[in-house]
Design an enzyme around this catalytic site. Structure first.
Site, PDB file in Angstrom:
ATOM      1  N   CYS A   1     -48.464 -24.059  11.527  1.00 44.33           N
ATOM      2  CA  CYS A   1     -49.893 -23.724  11.419  1.00 44.33           C
ATOM      3  C   CYS A   1     -50.771 -24.901  11.869  1.00 44.33           C
ATOM      4  CB  CYS A   1     -50.226 -23.269   9.999  1.00 44.33           C
ATOM      5  SG  CYS A   1     -51.794 -22.351   9.918  1.00 44.33           S
TER       6      CYS A   1
ATOM      7  N   LYS B   1     -61.688 -15.210  10.140  1.00 44.61           N
ATOM      8  CA  LYS B   1     -60.384 -15.790   9.809  1.00 44.61           C
ATOM      9  C   LYS B   1     -59.256 -14.818  10.151  1.00 44.61           C
ATOM     10  CE  LYS B   1     -57.855 -17.753   5.854  1.00 44.61           C
ATOM     11  NZ  LYS B   1     -57.895 -18.007   4.395  1.00 44.61           N
TER      12      LYS B   1
ATOM     13  N   SER C   1     -52.878 -17.379   8.280  1.00 44.33           N
ATOM     14  CA  SER C   1     -54.031 -17.683   7.439  1.00 44.33           C
ATOM     15  C   SER C   1     -54.736 -18.897   8.031  1.00 44.33           C
ATOM     16  CB  SER C   1     -53.573 -17.981   6.000  1.00 44.33           C
ATOM     17  OG  SER C   1     -54.654 -18.321   5.177  1.00 44.33           O
TER      18      SER C   1
ATOM     19  N   HIS D   1     -47.189 -18.625   9.162  1.00 43.39           N
ATOM     20  CA  HIS D   1     -46.518 -19.102   7.956  1.00 43.39           C
ATOM     21  C   HIS D   1     -45.342 -18.204   7.594  1.00 43.39           C
ATOM     22  CE1 HIS D   1     -49.220 -22.346   6.657  1.00 43.39           C
ATOM     23  NE2 HIS D   1     -50.221 -21.597   7.065  1.00 43.39           N
TER      24      HIS D   1
ATOM     25  N   GLU E   1     -42.811 -19.084   6.224  1.00 40.35           N
ATOM     26  CA  GLU E   1     -42.234 -19.568   4.963  1.00 40.35           C
ATOM     27  C   GLU E   1     -42.923 -18.994   3.727  1.00 40.35           C
ATOM     28  OE1 GLU E   1     -45.763 -22.279   5.459  1.00 40.35           O
ATOM     29  OE2 GLU E   1     -44.343 -21.231   6.768  1.00 40.35           O
TER      30      GLU E   1
ATOM     31  N   ARG F   1     -58.284 -17.283  -4.542  1.00 40.13           N
ATOM     32  CA  ARG F   1     -58.905 -18.618  -4.523  1.00 40.13           C
ATOM     33  C   ARG F   1     -60.221 -18.592  -3.768  1.00 40.13           C
ATOM     34  NH1 ARG F   1     -56.014 -22.167  -0.383  1.00 40.13           N
ATOM     35  NH2 ARG F   1     -57.270 -20.750   0.906  1.00 40.13           N
TER      36      ARG F   1
END
Length: 308
Positions: free
Chosen positions: A142, A163, A192, A235, A237, A249
C-alpha cells in the site's frame, strides 16, 4: 512455513489457536537448516494487529522463517504499548549490518502527506537504499509500495476524489509469472487509500511489470523483472474485520466515508463481512516466499548482490 518467533509474542498464541505451525526459538535451534531471514518494517499504527496478519501468511510451509520486527527511530507509534515495542522490535541501526532474504515494508496512514513531509522519511530513504544491497527481495504494501516506487523510480502518487475503500475484483495480466502462479483469472483483494499510482507512469519504467490490476482500484501487483522488488497497492493481509474497524474509526472522527464496497452483505453494516481474498493472499505470499526468495536467494547471505 513454521515461523520462528518468541512464545511471548501475541501472534504465537493467535496463530497456534488457528492451527498454524509456529515454532519457538528453542525448538528451531534443534533443526539443522538455515531459516529464511525475513525483516518486517511495521509502519502500521496498530502494530500487533499487523504482526498477526502478516505472520499468518508467512506460515505453514516446510521451511523455517526467522522474523525480525523493525520500527522507526524517528517516530514512535502512539497506538502500541511501549513495552511491546521495547521487547519485540529493533531499530534499523541494530540490523543494518546484517543481510536478509526478504523484507516487508507495510502501509502507513500518512498517504495524504507529501513523502518528504512524513516524519520518518529520511530514515525510510536510508532503509530503501540499504535494501538494494542487503535484501534479496523486498515486498512493499500500500503506502509502502507508493513510497518505494517514488524513491526508486520517481513515480508520483496522486490524490483521489473519493477514497478507494472496499474489496475489489482484479485480473491477472501475466498468468505464467511466479508471483501470480495459481491465482484465479479474477480474484479479490481489499484496498483502503486516498491516493493512487497511475498505470501509465508505471509502464514508462522498462524494468517494471504490472502483473495484476483492477478496473476500479488500478495497478495492484507490480514487480521488477527479477522480482527483487515487489509492490502491492492493496492489503491482501487484512483480516475479515479490518475494513470494518477502519470504517468505524473514520465515522467516529466525523469523517465523510462511504461504506466499504463489496464488503458487507447487502451493504448492511450489521451483517458479518464476507472474506473473498484469503485464498489469493495465501497464494501471493506463498509465491513470494518460495519463487522470489527460497528458490533463488544465496545460501550464504553475504553473497547477495547489489540491485542496479
Amino acid at each position: 512455513m513454521p515461523i520462528k518467533i518468541p512464545k511471548e509474542l501475541p501472534a504465537f498464541k493467535v496463530l497456534s489457536n488457528e492451527n498454524i505451525f509456529v515454532m519457538n526459538i528453542e525448538r528451531a535451534q534443534t533443526q539443522d537448516i538455515r531459516p529464511l531471514k525475513i525483516a518486517i518494517l511495521n509502519l502500521m499504527p496498530i502494530k500487533i494487529q499487523a504482526e498477526n496478519q502478516l505472520l499468518r501468511y508467512l506460515s505453514n510451509t516446510p521451511i523455517q522463517v526467522e522474523i525480525t520486527l523493525l520500527q522507526t527511530k524517528t517516530y514512535t507509534s502512539q497506538n502500541t504499548p511501549i513495552e511491546h515495542l521495547e521487547k519485540f522490535y529493533n531499530y534499523f541501526d541494530e540490523v543494518k549490518n546484517e543481510k536478509f532474504d526478504g523484507l516487508i515494508i507495510t502501509g502507513a496512514p500518512v498517504e495524504t502527506l507529501k513523502f518528504e513531509d512524513v516524519a520518518y522519511w529520511k530514515e525510510l530513504e536510508e532503509i530503501f537504499e540499504w535494501s538494494r544491497e542487503n535484501v534479496f527481495s523486498t515486498l512493499h504494501i500500500c503506502w509502502g509500495a507508493q513510497a518505494a516506487l517514488y524513491y526508486h523510480y520517481n513515480i508520483e502518487k496522486y490524490p483521489l476524489d473519493k477514497k478507494i475503500f472496499g474489496v475489489f475484483s482484479h485480473k491477472v495480466n501475466k498468468i505464467n509469472e511466479d508471483l501470480t502462479r495459481g491465482l484465479d483469472d479474477i480474484f479479490y483483494a481489499p484496498h483502503s487509500r486516498h491516493t493512487t499510482t497511475l498505470k501509465e507512469d508505471i509502464e514508462k519504467v522498462k524494468d517494471l511489470d504490472i502483473l495484476a490490476e483492477s478496473e476500479e482500484a488500478g495497478a495492484f501487483i507490480i514487480a521488477t523483472r527479477d522480482k527483487r522488488q515487489v509492490f502491492i497497492t492493496g492489503h491482501l493481509e487484512y483480516d475479515r474485520d479490518t475494513l470494518m474497524g477502519e470504517y468505524i474509526r473514520d465515522c467516529s472522527k466525523g469523517m465523510e466515508v462511504a461504506i466499504p464496497k463489496n464488503y458487507f452483505p447487502n451493504d448492511n453494516i450489521d451483517e458479518t463481512p464476507l472474506v473473498k481474498w484469503r485464498g489469493s493472499a495465501n497464494i501471493v505470499f506463498g509465491n513470494w516466499l518460495n519463487y522470489c526468495i527460497y528458490q533463488n536467494t544465496p545460501f550464504e547471505l553475504e553473497k547477495i548482490n547489489k540491485l542496479y
